[in-house]
Scaffold this motif. Structure first.
Motif, PDB file in Angstrom:
ATOM      1  N   MET A   1       1.067  -1.649   0.130  1.00  0.00           N
ATOM      2  CA  MET A   1      -0.159   0.186   0.181  1.00  0.00           C
ATOM      3  C   MET A   1       0.789   1.300   0.078  1.00  0.00           C
ATOM      4  SD  MET A   1      -3.362   1.238   2.646  1.00  0.00           S
ATOM      5  CE  MET A   1      -3.918   0.324   1.798  1.00  0.00           C
ATOM      6  N   SER A   2       0.650   1.806  -0.727  1.00  0.00           N
ATOM      7  CA  SER A   2       0.673   3.698  -0.538  1.00  0.00           C
ATOM      8  C   SER A   2       1.008   4.802   0.234  1.00  0.00           C
ATOM      9  CB  SER A   2       1.526   4.382  -2.366  1.00  0.00           C
ATOM     10  OG  SER A   2       1.503   5.414  -2.405  1.00  0.00           O
ATOM     11  N   LEU A   3       1.212   4.290   1.337  1.00  0.00           N
ATOM     12  CA  LEU A   3       0.667   5.877   1.932  1.00  0.00           C
ATOM     13  C   LEU A   3       0.412   7.189   1.574  1.00  0.00           C
ATOM     14  CD1 LEU A   3       0.042   6.243   5.555  1.00  0.00           C
ATOM     15  CD2 LEU A   3       2.378   7.122   5.871  1.00  0.00           C
ATOM     16  N   PRO A   4       1.444   7.537   0.993  1.00  0.00           N
ATOM     17  CA  PRO A   4       1.698   8.807   0.375  1.00  0.00           C
ATOM     18  C   PRO A   4       0.197   8.777  -0.308  1.00  0.00           C
ATOM     19  CG  PRO A   4       3.934   8.440  -0.251  1.00  0.00           C
ATOM     20  CD  PRO A   4       2.886   6.857   0.451  1.00  0.00           C
ATOM     21  N   ARG A   5       0.129   7.904  -1.432  1.00  0.00           N
ATOM     22  CA  ARG A   5      -1.049   8.735  -2.478  1.00  0.00           C
ATOM     23  C   ARG A   5      -2.437   8.814  -1.350  1.00  0.00           C
ATOM     24  NH1 ARG A   5      -0.918   3.690  -7.527  1.00  0.00           N
ATOM     25  NH2 ARG A   5       0.879   4.724  -8.316  1.00  0.00           N
ATOM     26  N   VAL A   6      -2.744   7.822  -0.019  1.00  0.00           N
ATOM     27  CA  VAL A   6      -3.412   7.882   0.857  1.00  0.00           C
ATOM     28  C   VAL A   6      -3.660   9.027   1.644  1.00  0.00           C
ATOM     29  CG1 VAL A   6      -4.289   6.494   3.091  1.00  0.00           C
ATOM     30  CG2 VAL A   6      -3.138   5.105   1.448  1.00  0.00           C
ATOM     31  N   ALA A   8      -2.443  11.819   0.242  1.00  0.00           N
ATOM     32  CA  ALA A   8      -2.998  12.936  -1.321  1.00  0.00           C
ATOM     33  C   ALA A   8      -4.488  12.800  -1.209  1.00  0.00           C
ATOM     34  CB  ALA A   8      -1.763  12.386  -1.847  1.00  0.00           C
ATOM     35  N   ASP A   9      -4.718  11.721  -0.793  1.00  0.00           N
ATOM     36  CA  ASP A   9      -6.530  11.424  -0.948  1.00  0.00           C
ATOM     37  C   ASP A   9      -7.323  12.458   0.191  1.00  0.00           C
ATOM     38  OD1 ASP A   9      -9.182  11.295  -1.637  1.00  0.00           O
ATOM     39  OD2 ASP A   9      -8.847   8.815  -1.443  1.00  0.00           O
ATOM     40  N   TYR A  10      -6.858  11.760   1.060  1.00  0.00           N
ATOM     41  CA  TYR A  10      -7.273  12.568   2.482  1.00  0.00           C
ATOM     42  C   TYR A  10      -6.856  14.199   2.702  1.00  0.00           C
ATOM     43  CZ  TYR A  10      -7.170  13.137   7.518  1.00  0.00           C
ATOM     44  OH  TYR A  10      -7.566  13.849   8.609  1.00  0.00           O
ATOM     45  N   ALA A  11      -6.163  14.330   2.017  1.00  0.00           N
ATOM     46  CA  ALA A  11      -5.432  15.888   2.309  1.00  0.00           C
ATOM     47  C   ALA A  11      -5.905  16.492   1.224  1.00  0.00           C
ATOM     48  CB  ALA A  11      -4.504  16.177   1.888  1.00  0.00           C
ATOM     49  N   LYS A 181     -12.009   9.390  10.202  1.00  0.00           N
ATOM     50  CA  LYS A 181     -11.880  10.126   8.308  1.00  0.00           C
ATOM     51  C   LYS A 181     -10.707   9.142   7.443  1.00  0.00           C
ATOM     52  CE  LYS A 181     -16.100  11.502   8.089  1.00  0.00           C
ATOM     53  NZ  LYS A 181     -17.029  10.818   7.094  1.00  0.00           N
ATOM     54  N   PHE A 182      -9.203   9.916   8.531  1.00  0.00           N
ATOM     55  CA  PHE A 182      -8.039   8.938   7.844  1.00  0.00           C
ATOM     56  C   PHE A 182      -8.451   6.928   7.968  1.00  0.00           C
ATOM     57  CE2 PHE A 182      -4.108   6.888   8.260  1.00  0.00           C
ATOM     58  CZ  PHE A 182      -3.554   7.328   7.015  1.00  0.00           C
ATOM     59  N   VAL A 183      -9.136   6.700   8.790  1.00  0.00           N
ATOM     60  CA  VAL A 183      -9.322   5.067   9.239  1.00  0.00           C
ATOM     61  C   VAL A 183     -10.232   4.789   7.848  1.00  0.00           C
ATOM     62  CG1 VAL A 183      -9.897   3.312  10.291  1.00  0.00           C
ATOM     63  CG2 VAL A 183      -8.928   4.742  11.296  1.00  0.00           C
ATOM     64  N   GLU A 184     -11.528   5.742   7.366  1.00  0.00           N
ATOM     65  CA  GLU A 184     -11.652   5.494   6.525  1.00  0.00           C
ATOM     66  C   GLU A 184     -11.660   5.478   5.100  1.00  0.00           C
ATOM     67  OE1 GLU A 184     -15.129   7.712   6.828  1.00  0.00           O
ATOM     68  OE2 GLU A 184     -15.611   7.016   8.490  1.00  0.00           O
ATOM     69  N   LYS A 185     -10.216   6.335   5.014  1.00  0.00           N
ATOM     70  CA  LYS A 185      -9.213   6.883   3.465  1.00  0.00           C
ATOM     71  C   LYS A 185      -8.533   5.348   3.242  1.00  0.00           C
ATOM     72  CE  LYS A 185     -10.449  10.523   1.824  1.00  0.00           C
ATOM     73  NZ  LYS A 185     -11.448  10.376   0.297  1.00  0.00           N
ATOM     74  N   LEU A 186      -8.281   4.774   4.854  1.00  0.00           N
ATOM     75  CA  LEU A 186      -6.679   3.317   4.416  1.00  0.00           C
ATOM     76  C   LEU A 186      -7.624   2.682   3.776  1.00  0.00           C
ATOM     77  CD1 LEU A 186      -4.044   3.388   5.277  1.00  0.00           C
ATOM     78  CD2 LEU A 186      -5.139   2.593   7.784  1.00  0.00           C
ATOM     79  N   HIS A 187      -8.988   2.242   5.022  1.00  0.00           N
ATOM     80  CA  HIS A 187      -9.915   0.728   4.596  1.00  0.00           C
ATOM     81  C   HIS A 187     -10.330   1.069   2.704  1.00  0.00           C
ATOM     82  CE1 HIS A 187     -10.823  -1.191   8.183  1.00  0.00           C
ATOM     83  NE2 HIS A 187     -10.161  -0.526   8.755  1.00  0.00           N
TER      84      HIS A 187
END
Length: 198
Positions: A1-6, A8-11, A181-187
């Motif tokens: 999993m790419s944390l930077p992509r998560v 970027a989506d979150y930001a 909300k971050f955990v939701e994006k992660l899932h």
């Protein structure tokens, strides 16, 4: 999993939330969450501490990789005992990857000829590509190197090996919308990646 992509989506969705990322092994991240330095910890495997809640957000396949010129790469399948007497490249103690590798080596009673220890997955896969030895790494971590032929996968019998990616939070942590909300994006990202890797 790419944390930077998560991130970027979150930001993009929550531009006013400040995010600071700390990189460490499983033990270090677990300690950071317990000590309140970190709100959330993302780790390989389990932290197993009574102060923490652990929520699996993705399964990760672990594979044995070798330099492409290694003799075992020419075989369609390799019996586990054939992995004995080899040089291994390992992560440091406290790493979830190291813990998984140690359990794999112990499970099959493999004799390790000698080992090299590096403190990052990047270092381990570069060492394997350079011909230093075998390693057990996440298929996600070596995905590009497998496609480019920098490393090869050694299929171990008919078995596949999995571990969990886990989100850690303190049990006594107060409700926090930004964290939720971050955990939701992660899932959401984990679900999409799992479908892509299937």
């Amino acid at each position: 999993m790419s944390l930077p992509r998560v991130l970027a989506d979150y930001a993009a969705t929550f531009p006013r939330v400040d995010v600071e990322v700390t990189i460490g092994n499983t033990g270090e991240i677990g300690q950071g969450v317990r000590g309140t330095e970190l709100d959330i910890g993302l780790v390989e495997g389990k932290a197993s501490h009574p102060d923490l809640t652990e929520q699996t957000f993705m399964q990760d396949e672990m594979i044995v990789v070798a330099p492409p010129e290694h003799p075992l790469c020419a075989l369609r399948t390799v019996k586990p005992e054939k992995l004995g007497g080899q040089v291994w490249v390992l992560r440091e103690k406290g790493s979830g990857t190291r813990d998984f590798s140690d359990r794999f080596i112990s499970r099959y009673a493999l004799q390790v000829e000698r080992s090299y220890v590096l403190n990052s997955d990047q270092g381990v896969k570069e060492a394997v590509a350079a011909g230093l030895g075998l390693a057990m790494l996440s298929r996600l971590v070596v995905r590009k190197e497998l496609e480019s032929g920098e490393v090869c996968r050694i299929p171990v019998g008919n078995e596949r090996f999995f571990r969990d990616f886990t989100c850690l939070m303190r049990k006594d942590a107060a409700g926090n919308l930004a964290r939720t909300k971050f955990v939701e994006k992660l899932h959401s990202h984990a679900l999409a990646l799992s479908a892509d890797m299937a």
